[in-house]
Scaffold this active site. Structure first.
Site, mmCIF file in Angstrom:
data_model
loop_
_atom_site.group_PDB
_atom_site.id
_atom_site.type_symbol
_atom_site.label_atom_id
_atom_site.label_comp_id
_atom_site.label_asym_id
_atom_site.label_seq_id
_atom_site.Cartn_x
_atom_site.Cartn_y
_atom_site.Cartn_z
ATOM 1 N N GLY A 14 0.812 -1.211 0.000
ATOM 2 C CA GLY A 14 0.000 0.000 0.000
ATOM 3 C C GLY A 14 0.841 1.255 0.000
ATOM 4 O O GLY A 14 2.072 1.210 -0.049
ATOM 5 N N ASP B 202 10.124 -9.521 4.775
ATOM 6 C CA ASP B 202 10.442 -8.546 3.720
ATOM 7 C C ASP B 202 11.471 -7.533 4.212
ATOM 8 O O ASP B 202 11.273 -6.322 4.123
ATOM 9 C CB ASP B 202 9.175 -7.841 3.246
ATOM 10 C CG ASP B 202 9.373 -7.153 1.886
ATOM 11 O OD1 ASP B 202 10.306 -7.548 1.159
ATOM 12 O OD2 ASP B 202 8.613 -6.227 1.570
#
Length: 728
Positions: A437, A554
């Protein structure tokens, strides 16, 4: 102690001073339990000084090693407590293994007491409800030093001070962090048969020590501090209160309005782990909020000044004191709610579910006990208020000043979409955009600057999303971005984080691209090492210390943010659980991750473990040293392959195998022009290589990485290599 976590046998063990300069402790079977780091030195003798310091000296009487540099749970007069030292309590009164309490300098240069147990970590001294300056401390100093002097005064660079009641010369003293988490100054009184007598302590109220009674346990005074279990709970292990209390019921989320009730615990609080707090709340609305929230285990309602409601997701750090003007209400199945109000019992635990006759008898007993305790409490409150009135009058402070109830996560709450739309000026200023996002800068009504992340492709419903974010809200570490709240409204899913001033690491680390030389001084070696160490600490916390075991999935420079002091803060942890995997336009892999930073187990469909983060950290660490992208990939023979990293690793291993002296200089960012710490650079490269091993079983844990980096953290020397650069 040299071997507190691995005791040797009483027979057959020995201490030896070897000719190579090493002092060694061996067990009965000859195995080495402990040794000094003095191999190859000119140690001539070992000597125990009158100060209590055990030292190793060379022929010129120079001290090469001293026990004062390795404290256990005690400081002696003249023994320094500095930046990388800490006192760690024992596990019990007669058990000397490492306990859960520590005295150490925090990253803000403030001396603190910390409970670091199996389930939580929590600072409890100085008072966490107050600011550094309200506690009489200062963090405006660059040194971290504390010492107990011969007069009986313990003082530190942050203005901490403990003064012995028998202050003066000629008395033997020690400062000990006891197994119950209290820091005490002891004096040896020869007039009292040579016993150690407490001459000062901090904190003054033992029940303010966090973690003392474990999960669900409550500390109270009888008048000595004692742990008890509240209604509906039973002690897990009577010999170890760190294990707390276990529920006598199975928590359920089904139709809680009908199935649950509350038991009141007057003058009782549970510090921390607030789901939310609501000011100017009515009792009924507070009760309703907890009753209808699956994650709420209790609520605390206070009427000091403005009525305030605190919803509790977990029950830790419980304490009962007449001076606390609030009531805790435990949510229990209705079968356990047999009385309207209960106080803390005098015994070690309370078993509920008894008959009405038994409940009535016990209620009568508690009325007498409570009347007695209340009488003492009134006197205590009056004396306490009188002392504070005199103190405020002396310092001309307003008499209405209150400490307030603020916890680590007290400001975490649910926001409305309208609030966030207003705070971000209709999402006007975009800070960045990633696979999960976009992030926007905003300012809340209380003037806090925040980063608001709008998540896309979220599949969780309201309740599941709430459960996830409430877990991440309890994660708290200086090297993790703090979450302030969330929004879950219709199709909108947003997360509110602290705003980090200097942006992400990639914008600084790779600034030299295109022959831009600005980054040479901007990202100097000290900052790079600080970022490497801080990032490792944050990941180690996620993997080994926090309440919920979190795999980031990540780790990359874009997710490592830098504050105004270039302290790294890992962001986007936990989004692996919140983001939809493999959705349309997703830049993530089957689970989550960024190409170039993903370990080979992704492609092999192996179960994902914390070692996936270790691999990603290794790539980032090597990029910090090298100063450019090693994670870039190219297409070779129709298949994607990370070429730069493989070439880098091959070059390093070749140079190391051929014992080329210049291999470290060759691996370091040329923009530094040779200005770097050789030992730190060598350590970082070797750690990076081990982290990116294709066999994940050979990769180190993040705890081990932190320890390896800490060992060279004290080396201040910046080595200048003129091999490739002329002096300017």
């Amino acid at each position: 102690m040299a071997n507190r976590d691995r005791p040797v046998h009483s027979r057959g063990s020995r201490v030896s001073l070897h000719r190579d300069g090493t002092m060694e402790l061996t067990d009965f079977d000859g195995s080495t339990v402990w040794s000094t780091n003095t191999t190859g030195t000119m140690v001539n003798k070992a000597e125990l000084l009158d100060t209590g310091n055990l030292v190793l000296r060379d022929q010129d009487d120079k001290i090469l090693w001293q026990s004062f540099d390795f404290p256990t749970d005690t400081l002696l007069p003249s023994q320094l407590l500095t930046k990388n030292k800490k006192l760690i309590s024992s596990m019990g009164n007669t058990t000397y293994t490492s306990g859960y309490f520590s005295l150490l300098f925090d990253n803000d240069n403030v001396l603190r007491l910390l409970y670091d147990g199996p389930e939580i970590s929590s600072l409890y001294w100085p008072n966490p409800d107050k600011t550094v300056f309200q506690n009489g401390r200062t963090n405006y100093n660059s040194s971290r030093t504390a010492v107990l002097d011969e007069m009986g005064i313990f003082s530190s660079s942050d203005r901490t001070k403990l003064v012995a009641t028998d202050m003066g010369l000629g008395i033997k003293r020690r400062l000990t962090l006891d197994y119950d988490g209290n820091l005490r100054l002891y004096s040896l009184r020869e007039s009292s048969n040579g016993s150690w007598v407490i001459s000062s302590q901090a904190p003054q109220q033992q029940c303010k020590v966090h973690g003392l009674c474990g999960r669900n346990g409550i500390c109270h005074y009888t008048p000595e501090p004692k742990c008890s279990c509240p209604a509906g709970y039973n002690v897990s292990d009577p010999s170890n209160w760190n294990k707390g209390c276990k529920p006598l019921f199975n928590p359920t989320c089904c139709d809680q309005t009908q199935a649950s009730g509350f038991v009141a615990l007057p003058h009782t609080d549970f510090y921390g782990y607030d789901l939310d707090y609501i000011q100017s709340s009515t009792f009924e609305s507070c009760k309703s909020l907890c009753l209808n929230n699956c994650s709420c285990e209790a609520f605390v309602y206070r009427l000091t000044g403005e009525a305030t409601c605190y919803l509790k997701s977990d029950l830790f750090n419980g304490y009962h004191a007449p001076s606390f003007l609030g009531t805790a209400y435990l949510k229990l199945p209705r079968s356990f709610v047999t009385v309207e109000t209960m106080d803390i019992p005098k015994g070690s635990d309370l078993i509920c579910g008894f008959s009405k006759a038994e409940a009535k008898r016990r209620r009568t007993e508690w009325i007498y006990l409570y009347s007695f305790v209340s009488a003492i409490g009134v006197v205590e409150v009056l004396l306490f208020a009188l002392g504070w009135w005199c103190l405020f009058r002396r310092h001309r402070m307003p008499p209405s000043m209150e400490d307030g109830y603020r916890t680590i996560s007290s400001r975490f709450r649910k926001f409305t979409y309208a609030e966030l739309k207003k705070a971000t000026n209709t999402f006007k200023e975009e800070l960045g955009r990633g696979g999960s996002g976009a992030v926007y800068k905003g300012t809340l009504d209380d003037n806090r600057v925040v980063a608001v992340k709008k998540l896309g492709d979220i599949i969780q419903g309201e309740e599941e999303f709430w459960a996830e974010v409430s877990t991440f809200a309890r994660v708290n570490h200086i090297n993790l971005v703090r979450m302030w709240g969330f929004c879950s409204e219709k199709t909108h899913r947003l997360l509110i984080y602290q705003y980090v001033e200097n942006g992400s690491l990639d914008k600084h680390l790779f600034i030299n691209a295109g022959n831009n030389k600005r980054g040479a001084s901007f990202m100097n070696w000290a900052r790079r090492f600080k970022i490497a160490l801080g990032t490792a600490k944050g990941l180690a916390y996620l993997h080994h210390e926090c309440l919920e075991w979190v795999i980031h999935c990540d780790v990359k420079p874009e997710n490592i943010l830098l504050d105004s002091d270039f302290e790294p803060k890992i962001s986007d942890f936990g989004l692996a659980k919140l983001s939809q995997r493999g959705g349309p336009g997703s830049k993530f892999s089957r689970v989550r991750g960024t190409k170039g930073y993903m370990g080979p187990e992704w492609a092999l469909n192996l179960p994902i473990t914390a070692k996936i983060d270790v691999y990603s950290y290794g790539v980032v660490l090597l990029e910090i040293v090298k100063g450019n992208r090693l994670s870039d990939f190219v297409v070779m023979d129709g298949q994607e392959e990370v070429a730069k990293l493989k070439n880098f690793l091959a070059a390093v291993k070749t140079k190391i195998e051929h014992e080329e002296d210049s291999w470290v200089e060759d691996m370091v960012d040329p923009a530094l022009k040779g200005q770097f710490n050789w030992n730190q650079a060598m350590t970082m490269v070797k750690i990076g290589i081990s982290c990116v091993d294709e066999d994940r079983s050979k990769r180190p844990t993040m705890d081990a990485v932190v320890q390896a980096l800490l060992e060279c953290d004290d080396d201040p020397n910046i080595y200048t290599s003129n091999m490739f650069y002329d002096a300017e």
